[in-house]
Design a protein around this motif. Structure first.
Motif, mmCIF file in Angstrom:
data_model
loop_
_atom_site.group_PDB
_atom_site.id
_atom_site.type_symbol
_atom_site.label_atom_id
_atom_site.label_comp_id
_atom_site.label_asym_id
_atom_site.label_seq_id
_atom_site.Cartn_x
_atom_site.Cartn_y
_atom_site.Cartn_z
ATOM 1 N N GLN A 1 -12.403 -7.662 -6.642
ATOM 2 C CA GLN A 1 -11.693 -8.743 -5.663
ATOM 3 C C GLN A 1 -10.885 -9.575 -6.816
ATOM 4 O OE1 GLN A 1 -11.529 -9.181 -2.408
ATOM 5 N NE2 GLN A 1 -12.614 -7.342 -2.538
ATOM 6 N N SER A 2 -11.186 -9.387 -8.200
ATOM 7 C CA SER A 2 -10.240 -10.058 -9.131
ATOM 8 C C SER A 2 -8.762 -9.709 -9.101
ATOM 9 C CB SER A 2 -10.809 -9.833 -10.356
ATOM 10 O OG SER A 2 -11.004 -8.825 -10.817
ATOM 11 N N LEU A 3 -8.289 -8.515 -8.562
ATOM 12 C CA LEU A 3 -7.214 -7.836 -8.241
ATOM 13 C C LEU A 3 -6.485 -8.128 -7.250
ATOM 14 C CD1 LEU A 3 -8.291 -4.151 -9.392
ATOM 15 C CD2 LEU A 3 -7.659 -5.968 -10.968
ATOM 16 N N VAL A 4 -6.890 -9.066 -6.416
ATOM 17 C CA VAL A 4 -6.143 -9.525 -5.450
ATOM 18 C C VAL A 4 -5.067 -10.502 -6.114
ATOM 19 C CG1 VAL A 4 -6.382 -11.155 -3.331
ATOM 20 C CG2 VAL A 4 -7.961 -9.481 -3.589
ATOM 21 N N GLY A 5 -3.851 -10.538 -5.509
ATOM 22 C CA GLY A 5 -2.828 -11.120 -6.294
ATOM 23 C C GLY A 5 -2.048 -10.602 -7.221
ATOM 24 N N GLN A 6 -2.544 -9.387 -7.724
ATOM 25 C CA GLN A 6 -1.696 -8.580 -8.644
ATOM 26 C C GLN A 6 -0.809 -7.844 -7.814
ATOM 27 O OE1 GLN A 6 -3.511 -6.487 -11.735
ATOM 28 N NE2 GLN A 6 -5.267 -8.108 -11.841
ATOM 29 N N ARG A 7 0.416 -7.229 -8.429
ATOM 30 C CA ARG A 7 1.503 -6.443 -8.007
ATOM 31 C C ARG A 7 0.928 -4.941 -8.037
ATOM 32 N NH1 ARG A 7 6.489 -6.909 -6.856
ATOM 33 N NH2 ARG A 7 7.901 -5.335 -7.179
ATOM 34 N N THR A 8 1.083 -4.364 -6.841
ATOM 35 C CA THR A 8 0.648 -3.006 -6.652
ATOM 36 C C THR A 8 1.523 -2.164 -7.667
ATOM 37 O OG1 THR A 8 2.306 -2.265 -5.032
ATOM 38 C CG2 THR A 8 0.324 -3.220 -4.258
ATOM 39 N N SER A 9 0.751 -0.928 -7.990
ATOM 40 C CA SER A 9 1.305 0.042 -8.999
ATOM 41 C C SER A 9 0.389 1.373 -8.921
ATOM 42 C CB SER A 9 1.287 -0.294 -10.478
ATOM 43 O OG SER A 9 -0.070 -0.511 -10.676
ATOM 44 N N VAL A 10 0.867 2.491 -9.214
ATOM 45 C CA VAL A 10 -0.039 3.764 -9.236
ATOM 46 C C VAL A 10 -1.199 3.352 -10.014
ATOM 47 C CG1 VAL A 10 -0.180 6.038 -9.702
ATOM 48 C CG2 VAL A 10 1.969 5.092 -8.779
ATOM 49 N N GLU A 11 -0.962 2.735 -11.176
ATOM 50 C CA GLU A 11 -2.078 2.646 -12.187
ATOM 51 C C GLU A 11 -3.074 1.709 -11.557
ATOM 52 O OE1 GLU A 11 1.460 4.160 -13.962
ATOM 53 O OE2 GLU A 11 1.024 2.184 -12.971
ATOM 54 N N LEU A 12 -2.586 0.719 -10.816
ATOM 55 C CA LEU A 12 -3.967 -0.191 -10.149
ATOM 56 C C LEU A 12 -4.413 0.409 -9.145
ATOM 57 C CD1 LEU A 12 -4.678 -3.104 -10.461
ATOM 58 C CD2 LEU A 12 -2.988 -4.108 -8.830
ATOM 59 N N GLY A 13 -3.738 1.387 -8.437
ATOM 60 C CA GLY A 13 -4.469 1.861 -7.087
ATOM 61 C C GLY A 13 -5.513 2.909 -7.854
ATOM 62 N N ALA A 14 -5.178 3.547 -9.006
ATOM 63 C CA ALA A 14 -6.265 4.350 -9.577
ATOM 64 C C ALA A 14 -7.251 3.734 -10.074
ATOM 65 C CB ALA A 14 -5.628 5.092 -10.721
ATOM 66 N N ARG A 15 -7.238 2.362 -10.630
ATOM 67 C CA ARG A 15 -8.038 1.541 -11.196
ATOM 68 C C ARG A 15 -8.992 0.856 -10.028
ATOM 69 N NH1 ARG A 15 -7.321 -4.158 -14.107
ATOM 70 N NH2 ARG A 15 -9.497 -4.587 -13.866
ATOM 71 N N ILE A 16 -8.444 0.466 -8.935
ATOM 72 C CA ILE A 16 -9.154 0.065 -7.799
ATOM 73 C C ILE A 16 -10.038 1.204 -7.019
ATOM 74 C CG2 ILE A 16 -8.852 -0.697 -5.338
ATOM 75 C CD1 ILE A 16 -6.295 -2.097 -6.083
ATOM 76 N N ARG A 17 -9.527 2.556 -7.009
ATOM 77 C CA ARG A 17 -10.428 3.570 -6.577
ATOM 78 C C ARG A 17 -11.640 3.951 -7.427
ATOM 79 N NH1 ARG A 17 -8.432 9.334 -4.740
ATOM 80 N NH2 ARG A 17 -10.420 10.103 -3.721
ATOM 81 N N ALA A 18 -11.327 3.836 -8.724
ATOM 82 C CA ALA A 18 -12.259 4.099 -9.709
ATOM 83 C C ALA A 18 -13.549 3.213 -9.670
ATOM 84 C CB ALA A 18 -11.785 4.336 -11.131
#
Length: 97
Positions: free
Chosen positions: A39-56
């Motif tokens: 939930q701390s990632l809410v407010g961040q800009r999307t990216s491929v790397e962030l998507g991979a981190r969210i999934r993991a």
């Protein structure tokens, strides 16, 4: 014609319980999503790397970006993490389902 008659048998075979000896084999659920740690990632800009981190970090097997004004299915999948973002590609919401 024989192939069509055999189709129901294949469907029934798919529903059969697999057993080892007398005990049924239980399969542990895999890929169960947990959105709390990310939930701390809410407010961040999307990216491929962030998507991979969210999934993991969510433990999800499936991942879905949800752009603004998009129609999405309402089916519940406990193994999927959903990430809603706005027109500026900023994450607004992260949830499982």
């Amino acid at each position: 014609m024989k192939a069509l008659l055999a189709l129901p048998l294949f469907a029934l075979a798919a529903c059969a319980t697999t057993q080892a000896g007398d005990e049924p084999i239980e399969v542990a659920p895999q890929g169960e999503c947990d959105a709390a740690p990310i939930q701390s990632l809410v407010g961040q800009r999307t990216s491929v790397e962030l998507g991979a981190r969210i999934r993991a970090e969510s433990g999800a097997d499936a991942f879905r970006w949800i752009p603004p004004r998009s129609a999405v299915t309402q089916d519940y999948r406990p193994d999927r993490v959903n990430v809603v973002y706005d027109d500026d590609y900023v994450i607004e919401r992260i949830y499982c389902g």
